[in-house]
Design a protein around this motif. Sequence first.
Motif, short mmCIF file in Angstrom:
data_model
loop_
_atom_site.label_atom_id
_atom_site.label_comp_id
_atom_site.label_asym_id
_atom_site.label_seq_id
_atom_site.Cartn_x
_atom_site.Cartn_y
_atom_site.Cartn_z
N UNK A 78 22.53 -50.77 -16.05
CA UNK A 78 21.12 -50.76 -15.66
C UNK A 78 20.53 -49.36 -15.69
N UNK A 79 21.37 -48.35 -15.86
CA UNK A 79 20.89 -46.97 -15.89
C UNK A 79 20.38 -46.60 -17.27
N UNK A 80 19.44 -45.67 -17.31
CA UNK A 80 19.06 -45.06 -18.56
C UNK A 80 20.09 -44.02 -18.94
N UNK A 81 20.25 -43.74 -20.22
CA UNK A 81 21.27 -42.79 -20.65
C UNK A 81 20.90 -42.14 -21.97
N UNK A 82 21.44 -40.95 -22.16
CA UNK A 82 21.30 -40.25 -23.44
C UNK A 82 22.63 -39.60 -23.77
N UNK A 83 23.12 -39.85 -24.97
CA UNK A 83 24.41 -39.27 -25.36
C UNK A 83 24.24 -37.80 -25.68
N UNK A 84 25.08 -36.99 -25.08
CA UNK A 84 25.03 -35.53 -25.27
C UNK A 84 26.03 -35.11 -26.35
N UNK A 85 27.17 -35.79 -26.39
CA UNK A 85 28.25 -35.32 -27.25
C UNK A 85 29.16 -36.48 -27.62
N UNK A 86 29.50 -36.61 -28.91
CA UNK A 86 30.53 -37.56 -29.33
C UNK A 86 31.89 -36.95 -29.08
N UNK A 102 36.49 -44.22 -26.92
CA UNK A 102 35.95 -42.86 -26.95
C UNK A 102 35.61 -42.37 -25.55
N UNK A 103 35.41 -41.07 -25.46
CA UNK A 103 35.03 -40.43 -24.19
C UNK A 103 33.75 -39.64 -24.41
N UNK A 104 32.73 -40.29 -25.00
CA UNK A 104 31.48 -39.60 -25.28
C UNK A 104 30.85 -39.10 -23.98
N UNK A 105 30.13 -37.98 -24.09
CA UNK A 105 29.49 -37.37 -22.93
C UNK A 105 28.06 -37.88 -22.82
N UNK A 106 27.70 -38.38 -21.64
CA UNK A 106 26.36 -38.92 -21.39
C UNK A 106 25.69 -38.21 -20.22
N UNK A 107 24.39 -38.09 -20.31
CA UNK A 107 23.55 -37.82 -19.14
C UNK A 107 22.89 -39.14 -18.81
N UNK A 108 23.09 -39.63 -17.59
CA UNK A 108 22.48 -40.89 -17.22
C UNK A 108 21.59 -40.71 -16.00
N UNK A 109 20.65 -41.62 -15.82
CA UNK A 109 19.59 -41.41 -14.84
C UNK A 109 19.03 -42.76 -14.42
N UNK A 110 18.38 -42.82 -13.25
CA UNK A 110 17.75 -44.08 -12.84
C UNK A 110 16.74 -44.51 -13.90
N UNK A 111 16.79 -45.75 -14.30
CA UNK A 111 15.93 -46.23 -15.37
C UNK A 111 14.52 -46.48 -14.84
N UNK A 112 13.68 -45.46 -14.98
CA UNK A 112 12.29 -45.57 -14.56
C UNK A 112 11.39 -45.43 -15.77
N UNK A 113 10.18 -45.91 -15.62
CA UNK A 113 9.24 -45.86 -16.74
C UNK A 113 8.88 -44.41 -17.06
N UNK A 114 8.71 -43.58 -16.02
CA UNK A 114 8.30 -42.19 -16.21
C UNK A 114 9.39 -41.26 -15.69
N UNK A 115 10.16 -40.66 -16.60
CA UNK A 115 11.20 -39.75 -16.19
C UNK A 115 10.59 -38.39 -15.88
N UNK A 116 10.98 -37.72 -14.78
CA UNK A 116 10.41 -36.42 -14.43
C UNK A 116 10.60 -35.41 -15.56
N UNK A 117 9.60 -34.53 -15.72
CA UNK A 117 9.66 -33.53 -16.79
C UNK A 117 10.85 -32.60 -16.61
N UNK A 118 11.19 -32.29 -15.36
CA UNK A 118 12.32 -31.39 -15.12
C UNK A 118 13.63 -32.00 -15.60
#
Length: 309
Positions: free
Chosen positions: A154-162, A267-283
């Motif tokens: 249910x979290x939002x995520x972005x892959x940083x590294x394969x 695999x052990x890909x590296x992710x940054x994950x975050x609460x899945x909200x419509x508007x992610x903070x700019x920071x």
Amino acid sequence: MNNDIVSEMAFFVQLARLGSLAATARELGLTPPAITKRLLQMEQRLGVRLLNRTTRRVSLTSEGETYLTQAARILADIRDMEESVSSSRAAPKGLLRVNATLGFGRTTIAPLVSAFAKRYPDIEVQLQLTDRAINLVEDAYDLGIRFGELPDTRLGARKILSNQRYLCASPAYLKRNGVPQTPQALTQHRCILHRQNDDTYSTWKLQKGRKHETVKVHGSLSSNDGDVVLGWALDGHGILLRSEWDAAKYLDSGRLQVILPDYTLPSADLYAYYPSRQQQPARARAFIDFLVESVPAATGPRPRTAPGR
């Protein structure tokens, strides 16, 4: 919304996160009796008990768990709303709470936070390092940084590294014990086990084409620290499952050799994950972009495979 209620929610979220009246008092620069009084006033106003207290720790009641979940969500929405209104054309600013694993956080993320702070001086970063499972919303984190599968779909995520995983061992160990030619042969070898959270660390899953094999391995050495188990493999104590991020330089130098190179592992890909909200903070967006830019792209080791028996 009444500012006092917002302040109460922020206070309670912090108290629940720290799990201690004394620690909360230190964090807020108040006395423990003042913290206790504030909590009692909240409970009296709500008409329910939010926390169970002992001399050392506090624990949430069922009402406290409900309050915490919704308060953390409301506070996050307020932060996002204010940021989207006030910072649309300005440099990112505000508090960014980041959680990462102990070893990787200390060696890689902490230096990156230092560089990020120089680029964005108006962002206050709190970096918490822990290997335990976390709940981003309840623990009030903006971002979590983890290797491997995401803890919650249910979290939002972005892959940083394969980041691929390999089975590897030192040439000295393989010379003494021979080279396993099939996954099942691993059961006859000494394996070094990396214990992480509640993962089934002694069960290794391998795949070759459409064929999947699961092997229950054994070994006399195990640790929850990745650097420790890597050191034991380099010392010749057995076969280790490790990611290319950790093992690449030893594979390149020949101090470790890949076992069963025709098989792949999860695999052990590296992710940054975050609460899945419509508007992610700019920071948060700025920090994720910075990670993608700064974490070295995985070029992959040049595996040295072990010779046959």
